[in-house]
Design a protein around this motif. Sequence first.
Motif, short mmCIF file in Angstrom:
data_model
loop_
_atom_site.label_atom_id
_atom_site.label_comp_id
_atom_site.label_asym_id
_atom_site.label_seq_id
_atom_site.Cartn_x
_atom_site.Cartn_y
_atom_site.Cartn_z
N LEU A 388 0.80 -1.22 0.00
CA LEU A 388 0.00 0.00 0.00
C LEU A 388 0.84 1.28 0.00
N PHE A 389 1.97 1.23 0.71
CA PHE A 389 2.77 2.45 0.90
C PHE A 389 4.10 2.42 0.15
N LYS A 390 4.18 1.54 -0.87
CA LYS A 390 5.34 1.52 -1.77
C LYS A 390 6.66 1.40 -1.01
N ASP A 391 6.74 0.42 -0.13
CA ASP A 391 7.99 0.12 0.61
C ASP A 391 8.43 1.24 1.54
N ASN A 392 7.51 2.07 1.97
CA ASN A 392 7.86 3.17 2.87
C ASN A 392 8.28 2.62 4.24
N LYS A 393 9.50 2.96 4.66
CA LYS A 393 10.06 2.42 5.90
C LYS A 393 9.30 2.92 7.13
N LYS A 394 8.86 4.16 7.10
CA LYS A 394 8.11 4.70 8.24
C LYS A 394 6.80 3.94 8.44
N ALA A 395 6.14 3.62 7.33
CA ALA A 395 4.88 2.87 7.42
C ALA A 395 5.12 1.49 8.02
N VAL A 396 6.25 0.86 7.65
CA VAL A 396 6.59 -0.46 8.19
C VAL A 396 6.80 -0.38 9.70
N TRP A 397 7.49 0.65 10.17
CA TRP A 397 7.72 0.80 11.61
C TRP A 397 6.43 1.09 12.36
N VAL A 398 5.54 1.83 11.75
CA VAL A 398 4.23 2.07 12.36
C VAL A 398 3.48 0.75 12.50
N MET A 399 3.55 -0.09 11.44
CA MET A 399 2.89 -1.39 11.47
C MET A 399 3.45 -2.26 12.60
N ARG A 400 4.76 -2.21 12.80
CA ARG A 400 5.37 -2.98 13.88
C ARG A 400 4.82 -2.55 15.24
N ALA A 401 4.71 -1.25 15.43
CA ALA A 401 4.18 -0.73 16.71
C ALA A 401 2.72 -1.12 16.91
N VAL A 402 1.92 -0.98 15.85
CA VAL A 402 0.50 -1.33 15.93
C VAL A 402 0.33 -2.81 16.21
N PHE A 403 1.14 -3.64 15.52
CA PHE A 403 1.05 -5.09 15.71
C PHE A 403 1.36 -5.48 17.15
N LEU A 404 2.44 -4.94 17.70
CA LEU A 404 2.82 -5.27 19.07
C LEU A 404 1.74 -4.83 20.07
N PHE A 405 1.15 -3.66 19.82
CA PHE A 405 0.06 -3.20 20.69
C PHE A 405 -1.15 -4.13 20.58
N SER A 406 -1.48 -4.53 19.36
CA SER A 406 -2.62 -5.44 19.14
C SER A 406 -2.39 -6.78 19.83
N ALA A 407 -1.15 -7.28 19.72
CA ALA A 407 -0.82 -8.55 20.37
C ALA A 407 -0.96 -8.42 21.89
#
Length: 483
Positions: A388-407
């Motif tokens: 979705l975000f064309k390999d944007n590194k910031k988006a990936v790091w946001v996903m990591r934070a969201v995933f850990l919070f969801s877990a």
Amino acid sequence: MEFFTNVMNQLNSIVWALPLVVLCLGAGIWFSIRMKFPQVRLFKEMVKLLVHGEKSDAGITPFQAFAATVGSRVGMGNIAGVATAIFFGGPGAVFWMWIIAFIGASSAFMESALAQAYKVKGGNGEYLGGPAYFIERALKCKPYAIAFAVATILGPGILMPGLHVNSIASTYEEAFGADMLLVGIIFCAIFGLVICGGIKRIAKTAEYMAPIMCVVYVVMAFAIIIMRIKDVPAVFKLIVTSAFGLDPLFGGIVGSAISWGVKRGIYSNEAGQGSGAIVSAAAECSHPAKQGLVQAFSVYIDTLIVCTSSALIILLAGTYNVGGPDGTMALVENIPGVEYGIRWAQNALNAVYGGTWGGKALAIVIIMFVFTSLMGYYYQAESNVRYLFKDNKKAVWVMRAVFLFSAFSGVLVNGEIIWTMGDTGAGMMAWLNIIAILLLSKKGFALLKDYEEQRKAGKDPVFDPKKFDIEDTTGVWSKFKNK
């Protein structure tokens, strides 16, 4: 919270209505018949490809992709999920889990082969692919591809992780009296270190953990089978007869047996859901059908071996009895207060082995089950964020934070709503993916035909994207041209 629970329950009932059950079964049957049951014909080929696969710096090995997808599939769906299916659908639900695994293997082949055929190279040189990619490139429907990507981020990325951390925390609370909140904090901290290393670190970790956890758990189940060997024929008979309503105790819940068997089967082995295809695309192989066959084999490991082990642990332990007027499970009187789900499996082990060490051993194994499941979930979410975000590194790091919070949220919310959230996430992905692979089924059939023709000619099959009108824009297949 009550409003949120009601909304999720309503949404889940819509997503998992009868049409999705029919769609999953129908698609698997159609693929199986059209490809002449490759899950049987090419079984030896599956094993061979799993052992002897290509290696490269750009991709992961077929075995690593296999381990990552098995790790994702072999998780709470195989233990707590099986217990839940038996609770609501009776022992017959196990039979329908077997059926969806057998026919679902063809769906797993289809989605994984297509993911390989349409994969691309990302900005960091790693392979990226999955339903979002082949929907956009093959069906030429960007909104549809975006919808799948969003569903995957919502499902494995947000709705489903909490279930697994909740299960592990409650398991350790039951076995060792550990504080659930503390277990969640420690687990998520360690898990965060792994996912920050990307797909290669995830695959490398899964390569070691997945085989160990499967073997240990199956050995525990096999020991119970030996101890209760006289009861094994009766248990298998109960599973089969109750699946068709032939057992009078379960005659009124045949529909529930089918529905829960299919639902938990898909949640467990993920065949047709599209998640396995995302990890499959990261593997290095000379022909898409190779990885398709490897992934078809992983479905067998998940459901026919691990899920069956869970069912036998529960049904042979004597902790199952029919109680309610609707035929659902009631616990025997000498094991009071046991919840359905992961704690039911723990108490079943304790009932057979005596004492509490069986439940404690399961708690230790659960660490690996949950860890590998969440690694698979995270990569599925990250891959679609990168889409979705064309390999944007910031988006990936946001996903990591969201995933850990969801877990971590799994230790803060009650288990019932977490299961509902997980089911809803899996169902949304299944709807979008199965329709897509049905629309692209001719391409999938052609991939298998091309592979088998090259094998019959004595060649190591090599994929030519031009032959299938696929534009290799990032040079994924160029290294194999002169092979």
